[in-house]
Every structure is written in structure tokens, then in C-alpha cells.
Design a protein around this motif. Structure first.
Motif, PDB file in Angstrom:
ATOM      1  N   ASP A  89     -23.898   8.830 -46.273  1.00 13.90           N
ATOM      2  CA  ASP A  89     -22.482   8.549 -46.068  1.00 13.90           C
ATOM      3  C   ASP A  89     -22.160   8.310 -44.597  1.00 13.90           C
ATOM      4  OD1 ASP A  89     -22.848  11.310 -45.558  1.00 13.90           O
ATOM      5  OD2 ASP A  89     -20.742  11.727 -45.947  1.00 13.90           O
ATOM      6  N   GLN A  90     -22.960   8.859 -43.684  1.00 14.37           N
ATOM      7  CA  GLN A  90     -22.773   8.567 -42.267  1.00 14.37           C
ATOM      8  C   GLN A  90     -23.177   7.126 -41.965  1.00 14.37           C
ATOM      9  OE1 GLN A  90     -25.198  11.808 -40.931  1.00 14.37           O
ATOM     10  NE2 GLN A  90     -23.421  13.095 -40.456  1.00 14.37           N
ATOM     11  N   VAL A  91     -24.265   6.673 -42.579  1.00  9.57           N
ATOM     12  CA  VAL A  91     -24.681   5.279 -42.412  1.00  9.57           C
ATOM     13  C   VAL A  91     -23.625   4.350 -43.024  1.00  9.57           C
ATOM     14  CG1 VAL A  91     -26.424   3.538 -43.006  1.00  9.57           C
ATOM     15  CG2 VAL A  91     -27.134   5.834 -42.300  1.00  9.57           C
ATOM     16  N   ASP A  92     -23.092   4.714 -44.191  1.00 11.09           N
ATOM     17  CA  ASP A  92     -22.017   3.926 -44.806  1.00 11.09           C
ATOM     18  C   ASP A  92     -20.814   3.839 -43.874  1.00 11.09           C
ATOM     19  OD1 ASP A  92     -23.566   3.584 -47.063  1.00 11.09           O
ATOM     20  OD2 ASP A  92     -22.466   5.064 -48.270  1.00 11.09           O
ATOM     21  N   ALA A  93     -20.433   4.964 -43.269  1.00 11.90           N
ATOM     22  CA  ALA A  93     -19.304   4.981 -42.332  1.00 11.90           C
ATOM     23  C   ALA A  93     -19.594   4.087 -41.133  1.00 11.90           C
ATOM     24  CB  ALA A  93     -19.019   6.413 -41.878  1.00 11.90           C
ATOM     25  N   LEU A  94     -20.815   4.138 -40.646  1.00 10.35           N
ATOM     26  CA  LEU A  94     -21.208   3.295 -39.519  1.00 10.35           C
ATOM     27  C   LEU A  94     -21.101   1.819 -39.883  1.00 10.35           C
ATOM     28  CD1 LEU A  94     -22.422   3.013 -36.689  1.00 10.35           C
ATOM     29  CD2 LEU A  94     -24.671   3.332 -37.707  1.00 10.35           C
ATOM     30  N   MET A  95     -21.590   1.466 -41.046  1.00 13.08           N
ATOM     31  CA  MET A  95     -21.523   0.068 -41.479  1.00 13.08           C
ATOM     32  C   MET A  95     -20.072  -0.381 -41.657  1.00 13.08           C
ATOM     33  SD  MET A  95     -24.650  -0.633 -41.321  1.00 13.08           S
ATOM     34  CE  MET A  95     -24.707  -2.271 -41.987  1.00 13.08           C
ATOM     35  N   LEU A  96     -19.240   0.458 -42.263  1.00 12.17           N
ATOM     36  CA  LEU A  96     -17.825   0.114 -42.435  1.00 12.17           C
ATOM     37  C   LEU A  96     -17.129  -0.052 -41.093  1.00 12.17           C
ATOM     38  CD1 LEU A  96     -16.825   2.385 -45.433  1.00 12.17           C
ATOM     39  CD2 LEU A  96     -16.839  -0.121 -45.387  1.00 12.17           C
ATOM     40  N   SER A  97     -17.467   0.771 -40.130  1.00 10.70           N
ATOM     41  CA  SER A  97     -16.839   0.651 -38.819  1.00 10.70           C
ATOM     42  C   SER A  97     -17.184  -0.680 -38.159  1.00 10.70           C
ATOM     43  CB  SER A  97     -17.247   1.813 -37.897  1.00 10.70           C
ATOM     44  OG  SER A  97     -18.547   1.647 -37.379  1.00 10.70           O
ATOM     45  N   MET A  98     -18.368  -1.189 -38.416  1.00 11.12           N
ATOM     46  CA  MET A  98     -18.786  -2.471 -37.835  1.00 11.12           C
ATOM     47  C   MET A  98     -18.075  -3.620 -38.527  1.00 11.12           C
ATOM     48  SD  MET A  98     -22.816  -1.731 -36.891  1.00 11.12           S
ATOM     49  CE  MET A  98     -23.385  -2.524 -38.321  1.00 11.12           C
ATOM     50  N   ILE A  99     -17.885  -3.530 -39.823  1.00 10.15           N
ATOM     51  CA  ILE A  99     -17.186  -4.580 -40.565  1.00 10.15           C
ATOM     52  C   ILE A  99     -15.743  -4.656 -40.095  1.00 10.15           C
ATOM     53  CG2 ILE A  99     -16.304  -5.257 -42.829  1.00 10.15           C
ATOM     54  CD1 ILE A  99     -18.913  -4.027 -43.984  1.00 10.15           C
ATOM     55  N   GLU A 100     -15.076  -3.515 -40.023  1.00  2.00           N
ATOM     56  CA  GLU A 100     -13.685  -3.499 -39.611  1.00  2.00           C
ATOM     57  C   GLU A 100     -13.524  -3.912 -38.162  1.00  2.00           C
ATOM     58  OE1 GLU A 100     -12.012   0.245 -40.716  1.00  2.00           O
ATOM     59  OE2 GLU A 100     -12.202  -0.215 -42.843  1.00  2.00           O
ATOM     60  N   ALA A 101     -14.477  -3.565 -37.304  1.00  5.65           N
ATOM     61  CA  ALA A 101     -14.400  -3.966 -35.905  1.00  5.65           C
ATOM     62  C   ALA A 101     -14.503  -5.473 -35.766  1.00  5.65           C
ATOM     63  CB  ALA A 101     -15.508  -3.281 -35.098  1.00  5.65           C
ATOM     64  N   GLY A 102     -15.236  -6.091 -36.669  1.00  3.88           N
ATOM     65  CA  GLY A 102     -15.437  -7.539 -36.593  1.00  3.88           C
ATOM     66  C   GLY A 102     -14.336  -8.372 -37.215  1.00  3.88           C
ATOM     67  N   LYS A 103     -13.406  -7.744 -37.939  1.00  3.42           N
ATOM     68  CA  LYS A 103     -12.358  -8.514 -38.621  1.00  3.42           C
ATOM     69  C   LYS A 103     -11.495  -9.323 -37.674  1.00  3.42           C
ATOM     70  CE  LYS A 103     -11.695  -5.921 -42.858  1.00  3.42           C
ATOM     71  NZ  LYS A 103     -10.787  -5.052 -43.630  1.00  3.42           N
ATOM     72  N   GLY A 104     -11.163  -8.738 -36.532  1.00  2.00           N
ATOM     73  CA  GLY A 104     -10.296  -9.448 -35.600  1.00  2.00           C
ATOM     74  C   GLY A 104     -11.063 -10.300 -34.603  1.00  2.00           C
ATOM     75  N   ALA A 105     -12.367 -10.168 -34.561  1.00  2.00           N
ATOM     76  CA  ALA A 105     -13.175 -10.909 -33.589  1.00  2.00           C
ATOM     77  C   ALA A 105     -13.445 -12.333 -34.061  1.00  2.00           C
ATOM     78  CB  ALA A 105     -14.499 -10.168 -33.376  1.00  2.00           C
ATOM     79  N   LYS A 106     -13.485 -13.223 -33.109  1.00  5.99           N
ATOM     80  CA  LYS A 106     -13.814 -14.616 -33.409  1.00  5.99           C
ATOM     81  C   LYS A 106     -14.760 -15.145 -32.382  1.00  5.99           C
ATOM     82  CE  LYS A 106      -9.843 -15.638 -36.055  1.00  5.99           C
ATOM     83  NZ  LYS A 106      -9.186 -16.565 -36.789  1.00  5.99           N
TER      84      LYS A 106
END
Length: 106
Positions: A89-106
């Protein structure tokens, strides 16, 4: 590193230090007896607090390159021969944090 990430890491360091300070309180070899219910509860508190605080670091949405690098360096300490590995679940949290961090990036 952003002040928010610094605070999350500081909270984990504090929780980790507390857990290290109580991790032997249930060790029957060290105690020479079985641990009491209070000692077991103290160990649980330390373990649960450290686990939750590390999850918070994993879940932190690092949006800048500096935060991403700092978060990566910090988490690497807990994915090593010394500390074992990150839980699923820590790895899942890490992966989710990367997805959400990338949402606003272009």
C-alpha cells in the motif's frame, strides 16, 4: 525541498525515532519475560505511527523536481537491505502521488 514535504519528512523522522526507541519493549529475550499489555500497546503505537507517517511521505504529491528528488532520496533509505522494503500500500500511495503530480504538468 518545499516546506510541506520537509514537514512530512520531519514527521516521519520523529515517528521513526519513537518506534526505534520502543521497538525492543516487547522483545522477550531482552526483557527476560513476556511483554505486558502496556508494552505491547506501546509497541503497536510506535509501529502504527511510523507506518502511517511513512505512508504520508509516499503519498505526498511531489510536484517540483526538487521535491521529487528529495522524496526519492528519502524513500530510498526505507527500501534497502537495512529497513526491508516498502509495503504494497505504500508503493500504491507512491504511484498515486506520481500520477496526481503529473496531472497538471505539460
Amino acid at each position: 525541498m518545499s516546506p510541506k514535504l520537509r514537514a512530512v519528512i520531519k514527521a516521519h523522522k520523529k515517528a521513526h525515532a519513537f518506534w526505534l526507541s520502543v521497538c525492543g519493549c516487547t522483545d522477550t529475550l531482552k526483557l527476560g519475560r513476556e511483554a505486558t499489555a502496556d508494552e505491547e500497546a506501546l509497541w503497536d503505537k510506535g509501529n502504527d505511527g511510523e507506518y502511517a507517517a511513512l505512508w504520508d511521505v509516499c503519498r505526498f504529491p511531489a510536484r517540483t523536481t526538487a521535491d521529487q528528488a528529495a522524496k526519492g532520496r528519502y524513500l530510498r533509505k526505507f527500501h534497502s537491505w537495512k529497513f526491508g522494503y516498502l509495503e504494497e500500500d505504500q508503493v500504491d500511495a507512491l504511484m498515486l502521488s506520481m500520477i496526481e503530480a503529473g496531472k497538471g504538468a505539460k
